[in-house]
Structures are given as structure tokens and as C-alpha cells.
Design a protein around this motif. Structure first.
Motif, mmCIF file in Angstrom:
data_model
loop_
_atom_site.group_PDB
_atom_site.id
_atom_site.type_symbol
_atom_site.label_atom_id
_atom_site.label_comp_id
_atom_site.label_asym_id
_atom_site.label_seq_id
_atom_site.Cartn_x
_atom_site.Cartn_y
_atom_site.Cartn_z
ATOM 1 N N ALA A 165 37.265 37.039 -13.665
ATOM 2 C CA ALA A 165 38.014 36.334 -12.616
ATOM 3 C C ALA A 165 37.649 36.850 -11.232
ATOM 4 O O ALA A 165 37.501 36.072 -10.285
ATOM 5 N N ALA B 199 44.578 34.361 -14.461
ATOM 6 C CA ALA B 199 43.755 34.887 -15.562
ATOM 7 C C ALA B 199 44.629 35.629 -16.568
ATOM 8 O O ALA B 199 44.448 35.511 -17.792
ATOM 9 N N CYS C 105 39.653 33.616 -21.425
ATOM 10 C CA CYS C 105 39.370 33.825 -20.004
ATOM 11 C C CYS C 105 39.165 32.493 -19.296
ATOM 12 O O CYS C 105 38.208 31.857 -19.430
#
Length: 206
Positions: free
Chosen positions: A146, A196, A206
Motif C-alpha cells: 500500500a 489496506a 491486499c
């Protein structure tokens, strides 16, 4: 020269006099933070090159350093500008969409009612503490992914604030952004990380 911060005025005089011990102290003190910022702006492949270019610019610029900012802020601002220039060059050369943008479009409007109430409130974390949650290797991979996906400006503010622990005023001076933009960038970056974590908690990966 020990590990404690020296008097900055005396340190700058020693640097201008090409004092080797002073240079070693400065490199040892700031190198890690410089690499973190360079990685945040241009990514790993160019980070060390950006740091080396910055040190050369610092050596050339020391005779003209007027002390209007702290030495650390001045060095990191040189690095930030060097990295932004490199980012633009790579964009033209490789025709990538990656740009330094201190005010990218972003909306969490889908999460709020017109009156400001939550439409989609944050997902409750299952683990009892943030420390237990972050112990998950899978979540660590999700967070790393992320962070890597953030726009460079958001990533730079996040790294300097949440990893390096720098004050927002210093971060804004280094990146040459307004205080308002600095707060917005940090909020947006943290929102992406929160998303996330929520995806991880919901089993969406994810």
C-alpha cells in the motif's frame, strides 16, 4: 565528535573547513533519513544515486548556506528537489504516469453522508491491539504494498512523519508544500493504509 548533536554553527564552520570528522558525523546522522526520502519520491532503483548527487550539491552549496533553515532541513530540501527533478526526467524518458503531485484528486465521499456522518464506517479490527495486528507478516506485506502504491508526495510526507518522526513544519519546508497540503497528504496516505488494514481484516487480501 560524539553521538550527541553538536552546536550547529560550529558544525557548519567545520564542514566549510573540510573537517573530515564533521563530514563523517553528518553522513552518519542524515544518510538513513536521506535514503528513506529518496526512496519515497523516486523509488529504490534511483535512491542511492539521488543521495550521492545530494551530497555533492551539499558540498558545493555549503559556502553559500545562510542558515535560514536547520542544516538537516536544508540537506533534505536539496535531496527533495533533486529527487523531484529526477522523477520528472524519468517520466519523460519512460513515459510513465508517475508524477510528483502535492494535491492529487482523492475522495472518501463514498464513506460519508452529506451531513458528515459515516455511510461506511471503519471496519472494527479483530486483534486486541495495533501491536498484535502489525505482528502479522501478511499484513506487513499488505502495508508495504500500500505504501509503494501511494503517490510520491503522499509517500514522502507519510515516511517523514510516521517513520522518521519529523515535525510537520519541517516536512513542509523540506518538500516546499503548504501546511494545509501537508496535512491533506498525510491524511490521504493514512487513509490508504487504513483501507489496506480493513481489506486484510475482511479477508480480501491486499
Amino acid at each position: 565528535m560524539g553521538s550527541s548533536p553538536p552546536n550547529e554553527e560550529a558544525l557548519i564552520k567545520r564542514l566549510r573547513a573540510r573537517d573530515e570528522e564533521a563530514f563523517v558525523w553528518v553522513v552518519r546522522t542524515y544518510q538513513g533519513k536521506m535514503l528513506s526520502l529518496a526512496r519515497a519520491i523516486v523509488g529504490e532503483p534511483f535512491a542511492e544515486e539521488i543521495v550521492q548527487d545530494t551530497w555533492l550539491a551539499v558540498i558545493r552549496g555549503l559556502p553559500h548556506f545562510e542558515g535560514r533553515a536547520r542544516l538537516e532541513t536544508w540537506i533534505l530540501r536539496i535531496l527533495s528537489n533533486t529527487a523531484k527533478t529526477r522523477l520528472q526526467r524519468e517520466r519523460r524518458r519512460r513515459h510513465t504516469h508517475l508524477v510528483w503531485e502535492d494535491n492529487p484528486p482523492f475522495s472518501e465521499g463514498h464513506r460519508f453522508h452529506a451531513r458528515g456522518h459515516w455511510l461506511s464506517p471503519p471496519w472494527p479490527w479483530h486483534e486486541e491491539t495495533p501491536e498484535a495486528l502489525l505482528a502479522s507478516e501478511e499484513l506487513q506485506r499488505c502495508l508495504t504494498k500500500a505504501v509503494a502504491a501511494l503517490p510520491p508526495a503522499q509517500r514522502a510526507v507519510l515516511i517523514l512523519r510516521d517513520r522518521e518522526g519529523m515535525a510537520m513544519e519541517d516536512i513542509c519546508n523540506i518538500l516546499e508544500i503548504s501546511a494545509t497540503n501537508g496535512r491533506v497528504l498525510l491524511y490521504r496516505a493514512r487513509a490508504q493504509l487504513r483501507a489496506a488494514i480493513e481489506n486484510y481484516e475482511r479477508g480480501k487480501g491486499c
